[in-house]
Design an enzyme around this catalytic site. Structure first.
Site, short mmCIF file in Angstrom:
data_model
loop_
_atom_site.label_atom_id
_atom_site.label_comp_id
_atom_site.label_asym_id
_atom_site.label_seq_id
_atom_site.Cartn_x
_atom_site.Cartn_y
_atom_site.Cartn_z
N LYS A 1 -3.86 -24.17 -8.08
CA LYS A 1 -4.44 -25.42 -8.62
C LYS A 1 -5.88 -25.58 -8.15
O LYS A 1 -6.53 -26.59 -8.39
CB LYS A 1 -3.64 -26.63 -8.12
CG LYS A 1 -2.21 -26.68 -8.59
CD LYS A 1 -1.55 -27.96 -8.05
CE LYS A 1 -0.11 -27.73 -7.67
NZ LYS A 1 0.41 -28.76 -6.79
N HIS B 1 -9.39 -3.02 7.99
CA HIS B 1 -7.92 -3.11 8.04
C HIS B 1 -7.54 -2.62 9.45
O HIS B 1 -7.07 -1.50 9.63
CB HIS B 1 -7.32 -2.23 6.95
CG HIS B 1 -5.85 -2.43 6.70
ND1 HIS B 1 -5.01 -3.10 7.57
CD2 HIS B 1 -5.07 -2.02 5.65
CE1 HIS B 1 -3.79 -3.10 7.06
NE2 HIS B 1 -3.79 -2.47 5.91
N ARG C 1 -4.27 -11.42 4.58
CA ARG C 1 -4.92 -10.40 3.73
C ARG C 1 -5.64 -11.16 2.63
O ARG C 1 -5.06 -12.05 1.99
CB ARG C 1 -3.90 -9.43 3.14
CG ARG C 1 -4.51 -8.53 2.07
CD ARG C 1 -3.60 -7.41 1.65
NE ARG C 1 -3.49 -6.41 2.68
CZ ARG C 1 -2.95 -5.20 2.48
NH1 ARG C 1 -2.47 -4.87 1.29
NH2 ARG C 1 -2.87 -4.32 3.45
N ARG D 1 3.55 -2.12 2.56
CA ARG D 1 3.68 -1.69 3.96
C ARG D 1 3.27 -2.76 4.97
O ARG D 1 4.02 -3.10 5.89
CB ARG D 1 2.83 -0.43 4.21
CG ARG D 1 3.45 0.84 3.77
CD ARG D 1 2.39 1.78 3.25
NE ARG D 1 1.98 1.29 1.95
CZ ARG D 1 2.51 1.71 0.80
NH1 ARG D 1 3.37 2.69 0.82
NH2 ARG D 1 2.15 1.19 -0.35
N THR D 2 2.05 -3.29 4.81
CA THR D 2 1.52 -4.19 5.84
C THR D 2 2.36 -5.46 5.94
O THR D 2 2.67 -5.92 7.04
CB THR D 2 0.05 -4.53 5.51
OG1 THR D 2 -0.63 -3.31 5.19
CG2 THR D 2 -0.65 -5.18 6.67
N1 CP Z 1 -1.64 0.62 4.02
C1 CP Z 1 -1.53 -0.55 3.36
O1 CP Z 1 -2.30 -1.49 3.59
O2 CP Z 1 -0.55 -0.58 2.42
P1 CP Z 1 -0.10 -1.90 1.66
O3 CP Z 1 -1.23 -2.29 0.72
O4 CP Z 1 1.16 -1.53 0.90
O5 CP Z 1 0.12 -2.97 2.67
#
Ligand code: CP
Length: 322
Positions: A100, A150, A122, A72-73
């Protein structure tokens, strides 16, 4: 400048933090959040048009740097970026020199040398986006850091709740499950508590931490916790972070903390069901609930694009204004 220097100075401090980066809801002010949500509302209108693209970030460059998996993100950021007309570079960690042994610092400094304007990151380490933000001129957006935060998920959750319920104020919001490992839950607590929502954290005592300084009610009995809730936000059991036995079996987990139709009836009749995804159907939520008319799970996904467009637009505007 510290909070003790007065409310005005504190707001100014938060605005300055927000100007370059979005590293967390904890670092964002109520005013910043309101501005993002109202801007997202305008972008949602843009996304309803036949032509969903705007030239806002034409000439800018964005790199998506995902050290952890995402559906999603990652896709939502990429769509938001493309609809804002920024050039997009999707950095592939598994085929990069990270394997590496190149450090995070050197990886990011290498990418910065291309003159990028945004870094969306992320990472499994809590604080990685904060570290990068201190070391680059580009705007850094946290797309999830370890078990810390998040922020864009909490923003899209708030946007979805307001869209469905009109406001956050005074709502009873039950957040259920693996709060300990959930960066989504933490960002939501920081955001919702700024808007005077009543927050209940529900789950096995091993997975619900004390959140000192936040007005949250902690419960282990789900039937009690769901009583008259306006919103039920289910969390994913994070199998990849379960180093030790936080609960006996997944069957037992569902029996005590899973959401099925019978249990949902404890909440208000029009209660909204949310889940950040990905879902473990049959472990924390039944398919019947996930696919029911009360579920806002796909609305959350849809709203992610407008919210992320708003964040990038506002960060770029602040950058241009100096
Ligand atoms: N909600 C969310 O972070 O989903 P993903 O891990 O699929 O990005």
């Amino acid at each position: 400048m510290k909070r003790t220097a007065g409310k005005t100075a504190y707001i100014w401090y938060c605005r300055v933090k927000m100007l370059k980066d979005l590293v967390g809801i904890k670092e964002s002010s109520k005013e910043d959040i309101e501005l993002i949500l109202s801007t997202a509302s305008s972008f949602k209108d843009v996304l309803k048009r036949d032509i969903k693209k705007v030239p806002t970030l034409r000439g800018k460059t964005t790199v998506n740097l995902f050290f952890e998996p995402s559906t999603r993100t990652k896709t939502s950021f990429e769509l938001a970026e493309k609809r804002l007309s920024t050039d997009v570079l999707n950095f592939s960690v598994p085929t990069s020199s990270v394997v590496k042994g190149e450090s995070l610092y050197d990886t990011v400094k290498t990418i910065e040398a291309y003159g990028v304007d945004f870094i969306v990151i992320r990472h499994s380490s809590s604080g990685a986006p904060h570290f990068i933000a201190r070391n680059v001129n580009a705007s850094v957006i946290n797309a999830g850091d370890g078990i810390n935060e998040h922020p864009t998920q909490a923003l899209l959750d708030a946007f979805t709740i307001i869209e469905k319920k009109g406001s956050l104020q005074g709502l009873t919001i039950a957040i259920v499950g693996d709060v300990f490992h959930s960066r989504v839950a933490k960002s939501n607590v920081y955001l919702l508590s700024r808007f005077d929502a009543r927050i209940r954290l529900i789950g096995p005592p091993t997975l619900v931490p004390e959140m000192k300084g936040y007005n949250v009610e902690v419960l282990s009995d789900m039937d009690e916790g769901l009583k008259d809730a306006d919103v039920v936000m289910m969390l994913r059991i994070q199998m990849e972070r379960q180093g030790r036995g936080f609960f006996p079996t997944t069957q037992e987990y569902f029996r005590y903390w899973g959401l099925d139709m019978k249990r949902l009836k404890r909440a208000k009749k029009d209660a909204l069901v949310m889940h950040p995804g990905p879902m473990n159907r049959g472990i924390e939520i039944s398919s019947e609930v996930a696919d029911s008319s009360q579920s806002a799970i796909l609305d959350q996904v849809t709203n992610g694009i407008a919210v992320r467009m708003a964040v990038m637009y506002l960060l770029s505007r602040e950058g241009e204004n100096g």
